[in-house]
Design a protein around this motif. Structure first.
Motif, mmCIF file in Angstrom:
data_model
loop_
_atom_site.group_PDB
_atom_site.id
_atom_site.type_symbol
_atom_site.label_atom_id
_atom_site.label_comp_id
_atom_site.label_asym_id
_atom_site.label_seq_id
_atom_site.Cartn_x
_atom_site.Cartn_y
_atom_site.Cartn_z
ATOM 1 N N LEU A 288 -0.135 -1.166 -6.265
ATOM 2 C CA LEU A 288 -1.255 -2.077 -6.405
ATOM 3 C C LEU A 288 -1.915 -1.938 -7.776
ATOM 4 C CD1 LEU A 288 -2.924 -1.535 -2.907
ATOM 5 C CD2 LEU A 288 -1.250 -3.301 -3.563
ATOM 6 N N ARG A 289 -2.603 -2.978 -8.168
ATOM 7 C CA ARG A 289 -3.388 -2.881 -9.378
ATOM 8 C C ARG A 289 -4.473 -1.822 -9.199
ATOM 9 N NH1 ARG A 289 -3.947 -9.346 -10.976
ATOM 10 N NH2 ARG A 289 -1.715 -9.629 -11.495
ATOM 11 N N PRO A 290 -4.855 -1.138 -10.265
ATOM 12 C CA PRO A 290 -5.740 0.027 -10.116
ATOM 13 C C PRO A 290 -7.109 -0.352 -9.575
ATOM 14 C CG PRO A 290 -5.498 -0.556 -12.419
ATOM 15 C CD PRO A 290 -4.481 -1.372 -11.673
ATOM 16 N N SER A 291 -7.677 0.577 -8.800
ATOM 17 C CA SER A 291 -9.018 0.403 -8.254
ATOM 18 C C SER A 291 -10.054 0.681 -9.339
ATOM 19 C CB SER A 291 -9.225 1.367 -7.088
ATOM 20 O OG SER A 291 -9.207 2.712 -7.576
ATOM 21 N N ALA A 292 -11.311 0.394 -9.014
ATOM 22 C CA ALA A 292 -12.398 0.648 -9.964
ATOM 23 C C ALA A 292 -12.471 2.121 -10.339
ATOM 24 C CB ALA A 292 -13.724 0.166 -9.360
ATOM 25 N N SER A 293 -12.262 3.001 -9.346
ATOM 26 C CA SER A 293 -12.323 4.439 -9.628
ATOM 27 C C SER A 293 -11.180 4.872 -10.544
ATOM 28 C CB SER A 293 -12.275 5.228 -8.313
ATOM 29 O OG SER A 293 -13.415 4.954 -7.533
ATOM 30 N N GLN A 294 -10.001 4.313 -10.283
ATOM 31 C CA GLN A 294 -8.870 4.631 -11.158
ATOM 32 C C GLN A 294 -9.140 4.152 -12.587
ATOM 33 O OE1 GLN A 294 -5.916 2.792 -8.471
ATOM 34 N NE2 GLN A 294 -4.667 4.627 -8.884
ATOM 35 N N ARG A 295 -9.720 2.968 -12.685
ATOM 36 C CA ARG A 295 -10.034 2.448 -14.014
ATOM 37 C C ARG A 295 -11.038 3.356 -14.715
ATOM 38 N NH1 ARG A 295 -11.338 -3.838 -12.430
ATOM 39 N NH2 ARG A 295 -9.382 -4.293 -11.313
ATOM 40 N N GLN A 296 -12.068 3.782 -13.940
ATOM 41 C CA GLN A 296 -13.068 4.661 -14.539
ATOM 42 C C GLN A 296 -12.431 5.950 -15.062
ATOM 43 O OE1 GLN A 296 -15.923 4.767 -11.180
ATOM 44 N NE2 GLN A 296 -17.456 4.093 -12.680
ATOM 45 N N LEU A 297 -11.558 6.540 -14.259
ATOM 46 C CA LEU A 297 -10.903 7.782 -14.688
ATOM 47 C C LEU A 297 -10.007 7.535 -15.896
ATOM 48 C CD1 LEU A 297 -10.333 10.736 -14.399
ATOM 49 C CD2 LEU A 297 -8.635 10.213 -12.627
ATOM 50 N N LEU A 298 -9.290 6.399 -15.863
ATOM 51 C CA LEU A 298 -8.428 6.081 -17.003
ATOM 52 C C LEU A 298 -9.269 5.890 -18.267
ATOM 53 C CD1 LEU A 298 -5.523 5.609 -17.892
ATOM 54 C CD2 LEU A 298 -5.807 3.181 -17.317
ATOM 55 N N GLU A 299 -10.457 5.257 -18.110
ATOM 56 C CA GLU A 299 -11.342 5.106 -19.263
ATOM 57 C C GLU A 299 -11.804 6.464 -19.781
ATOM 58 O OE1 GLU A 299 -14.224 1.800 -19.845
ATOM 59 O OE2 GLU A 299 -13.978 1.547 -17.669
ATOM 60 N N VAL A 300 -12.208 7.331 -18.840
ATOM 61 C CA VAL A 300 -12.653 8.673 -19.246
ATOM 62 C C VAL A 300 -11.553 9.386 -20.019
ATOM 63 C CG1 VAL A 300 -13.279 10.961 -18.390
ATOM 64 C CG2 VAL A 300 -14.348 8.925 -17.404
ATOM 65 N N LEU A 301 -10.350 9.353 -19.456
ATOM 66 C CA LEU A 301 -9.234 10.033 -20.134
ATOM 67 C C LEU A 301 -8.900 9.376 -21.471
ATOM 68 C CD1 LEU A 301 -6.852 10.777 -17.122
ATOM 69 C CD2 LEU A 301 -8.323 12.382 -18.365
ATOM 70 N N SER A 302 -9.067 8.030 -21.531
ATOM 71 C CA SER A 302 -8.751 7.359 -22.795
ATOM 72 C C SER A 302 -9.759 7.725 -23.879
ATOM 73 C CB SER A 302 -8.706 5.844 -22.601
ATOM 74 O OG SER A 302 -9.997 5.316 -22.360
ATOM 75 N N VAL A 303 -11.043 7.871 -23.476
ATOM 76 C CA VAL A 303 -12.052 8.309 -24.451
ATOM 77 C C VAL A 303 -11.716 9.710 -24.957
ATOM 78 C CG1 VAL A 303 -14.472 8.945 -24.755
ATOM 79 C CG2 VAL A 303 -13.879 6.843 -23.542
ATOM 80 N N GLU A 304 -11.407 10.601 -24.014
ATOM 81 C CA GLU A 304 -11.044 11.967 -24.423
ATOM 82 C C GLU A 304 -9.767 11.961 -25.248
ATOM 83 O OE1 GLU A 304 -12.956 14.441 -24.088
ATOM 84 O OE2 GLU A 304 -14.421 13.423 -22.811
ATOM 85 N N ALA A 305 -8.841 11.069 -24.841
ATOM 86 C CA ALA A 305 -7.588 10.988 -25.601
ATOM 87 C C ALA A 305 -7.851 10.508 -27.019
ATOM 88 C CB ALA A 305 -6.611 10.053 -24.903
ATOM 89 N N GLY A 306 -8.772 9.527 -27.173
ATOM 90 C CA GLY A 306 -9.108 9.049 -28.523
ATOM 91 C C GLY A 306 -9.712 10.141 -29.365
ATOM 92 N N ASN A 307 -10.642 10.922 -28.769
ATOM 93 C CA ASN A 307 -11.242 12.031 -29.508
ATOM 94 C C ASN A 307 -10.197 13.088 -29.861
ATOM 95 O OD1 ASN A 307 -13.776 10.863 -29.327
ATOM 96 N ND2 ASN A 307 -14.301 11.946 -27.430
ATOM 97 N N ALA A 308 -9.343 13.388 -28.864
ATOM 98 C CA ALA A 308 -8.312 14.398 -29.107
ATOM 99 C C ALA A 308 -7.336 13.930 -30.173
ATOM 100 C CB ALA A 308 -7.566 14.709 -27.806
ATOM 101 N N LEU A 309 -6.977 12.625 -30.130
ATOM 102 C CA LEU A 309 -6.072 12.080 -31.145
ATOM 103 C C LEU A 309 -6.720 12.140 -32.518
ATOM 104 C CD1 LEU A 309 -3.540 10.617 -32.076
ATOM 105 C CD2 LEU A 309 -4.567 8.460 -31.314
ATOM 106 N N ASP A 310 -8.008 11.806 -32.575
ATOM 107 C CA ASP A 310 -8.750 11.880 -33.839
ATOM 108 C C ASP A 310 -8.694 13.294 -34.398
ATOM 109 O OD1 ASP A 310 -10.234 10.826 -35.887
ATOM 110 O OD2 ASP A 310 -12.160 10.994 -34.854
ATOM 111 N N ASN A 311 -8.974 14.279 -33.548
ATOM 112 C CA ASN A 311 -8.945 15.676 -33.994
ATOM 113 C C ASN A 311 -7.539 16.122 -34.364
ATOM 114 O OD1 ASN A 311 -11.700 15.901 -33.538
ATOM 115 N ND2 ASN A 311 -11.428 16.617 -31.423
#
Length: 488
Positions: free
Chosen positions: A164-187
């Protein structure tokens, strides 16, 4: 509890994690990686493990603007097909333009997928009739941005495990991880650039043919070598570990240290921007090594000194060649005695010293008697050999500081400082005796006499040219008199 903690608890309750602490653990693991590849692999592993997608991939921007996939998780087939592939930014922009914005995420449903774009990997997934089913051509992206908001990469996910397409909670977690991933990629990119810069510096520093050294300015290593390259070690004959316990002053010849200290002080304080001089280092063997040292100071943004960067060139050979040329220009090639140029330099110095100190000296003008007969009877080769032997004979009876030179032909001079007239008489006699001793060379025996004329070097006397002329005339008078007095 913070807002972020609340989000973590909510998403942890509906995805494959037991607690928000597990989410933090995944994020901590992302930031704990030591290199770019490891960091991005930790990101995609976290997405597959935590969010519930079967495949996750990260593509990062390369210097040429292309996006290259450097990490894939969840499917060996996807990894084989995607890893290392490149896509232009324009393809992502085309998809983002038609995407639904789910917060930071970009969702492109199958019916809106650009027909001319590269689809990458498409899962072998049956099309479901469920209204919220995931279609094989659906695409979900999480743009990764630096702290400055610059797009540095894209996180792509596919093949949701529940179909199924991701739920709101899955999207929220994916967003959280993407933010951390962006910071980690930057570093990680910053660390990669720093490592690349350090590697470039190391290769340039260690590989250059010239000597290089870094010298501490502040702290415990102030004044000491903190880094040296192999070329510098070869120049001075010390191992790197030995040099790192030394200072430039330890290497510098004692006679060059005083000038060195002032020049270095001016460089560090900013009174000068460049230190450059020729000086002598002492080789490990104790012998002097002539070098050209050029140094600058690396400074921080506020202008405070960080370290001195020193470039060292071994100029011993060049210096020796220049000294040899200088010697040849001032010495007679046959006898290796000072020639007319050096004779007049020394005579000017003697005149100046006599005037400053009030102590007289003397110039003795020597002319070999009837030397032409030796050339006529035995040839010029023998004549040259005789002339070459005269210098050491004269040198053997004068004082160490006295100059013995050859004006040309069979004419020689002696310049003696701090010598009164009576002592000059005695010196002239010793020269006559030394020169008149028989000379035997390769079976040829010759005898010589010498006429000597002298002129005093006094505080009130004439200049160098006049003194030489007076001594020449005195010699000529002595040569023409039957009972030649030694001094006219």
């Amino acid at each position: 509890m913070t807002e972020r903690d609340g989000v973590m608890d909510e998403v942890a309750s509906v995805v494959r994690l037991d607690t928000a602490g597990d989410v933090y653990r995944l994020i901590t693991d992302i930031h704990a990686q030591r290199d770019l590849a490891g960091t991005m692999q930790a990101v995609v592993d976290a997405v597959v493990q935590a969010v519930g997608f079967g495949v996750a991939a990260v593509s990062i921007v390369r210097p040429d603007g292309q996006f290259k996939t450097i990490a894939v998780a969840g499917s060996d087939q996807a990894r084989h097909q995607l890893l290392g592939t490149e896509r232009p930014l324009s393809e992502y922009e085309d998809e983002f333009e038609v995407a639904d914005n789910w917060g930071r995420l970009k969702f492109v449903p199958a019916e809106r997928a650009p027909v001319d774009s590269s689809l990458g990997w498409v899962p072998d997934l049956a099309v479901s009739s469920h209204s919220n089913a995931w279609h094989p051509l659906d695409a979900l992206f999480a743009p990764l941005r630096s702290s400055a908001g610059e797009l540095t990469g894209v996180l792509s996910v596919d093949l949701p495990q529940d179909g199924l397409r991701p739920s709101a909670s899955q999207r929220q977690l994916l967003e959280v991880l993407s933010v951390e991933a962006g910071n980690a990629l930057d570093n990680a990119l910053l660390a990669e650039r720093l490592r690349t810069g350090e590697e470039i510096f190391r290769q340039a520093f260690d590989g250059t043919a010239g000597g290089m050294a870094l010298i501490g300015i502040d702290g415990d290593d102030a004044g000491q070598f903190v880094r040296v390259n192999p070329a510098f070690c070869r120049i001075v004959g010390y191992a790197a570990e030995e040099l790192l316990r030394m200072t430039p002053e330890d290497l510098t010849h004692a006679e060059d240290r005083a000038t060195d200290k002032q020049l270095i002080r001016d460089l560090i304080t900013g009174r000068s921007n460049l230190y450059r001089r020729e000086k002598r280092y002492l080789h490990h063997r104790g012998t002097p090594v002539w070098v050209t040292v050029t140094a600058t100071v690396a400074r921080s943004d506020d202008g405070s000194p960080l370290c001195a960067v020193s470039q060292v060139e071994d100029i011993s050979l060049r210096r020796a060649q220049l000294e040899e040329l200088h010697h040849q220009a001032r010495h007679d090639p046959l006898t290796n005695l000072p020639n007319r140029t050096l004779i007049f330099e020394r005579l000017h110095q003697s005149v100046k010293a006599a005037r400053l100190l009030g102590k007289p000296g003397a110039l003795l003008f020597l002319d070999l008697d009837d030397f032409k007969l030796i050339n006529d009877q035995h040839g010029h080769r023998v004549g040259d050999q005789v002339l070459a032997m005269i210098g050491p004979r004269i040198r053997s009876v004068v004082r160490e500081p006295d100059l013995v030179g050859r004006l040309g032909g069979d004419e020689f001079v002696v310049i003696a400082d701090n010598l009164d007239l009576e002592s000059a008489h005695r010196l002239a006699h010793r020269i006559e005796v030394a020169v008149s001793a028989p000379i035997t060379n390769k079976g040829v025996a010759v005898s010589l006499t010498v006429s000597v004329g002298a002129s005093p070097i006094t505080a009130s006397g004439g200049d160098a040219a006049q003194i030489l002329q007076d001594a020449d005339q005195a010699m000529y008078r002595n040569k023409t008199e039957i009972r030649r007095p030694r001094l006219g």
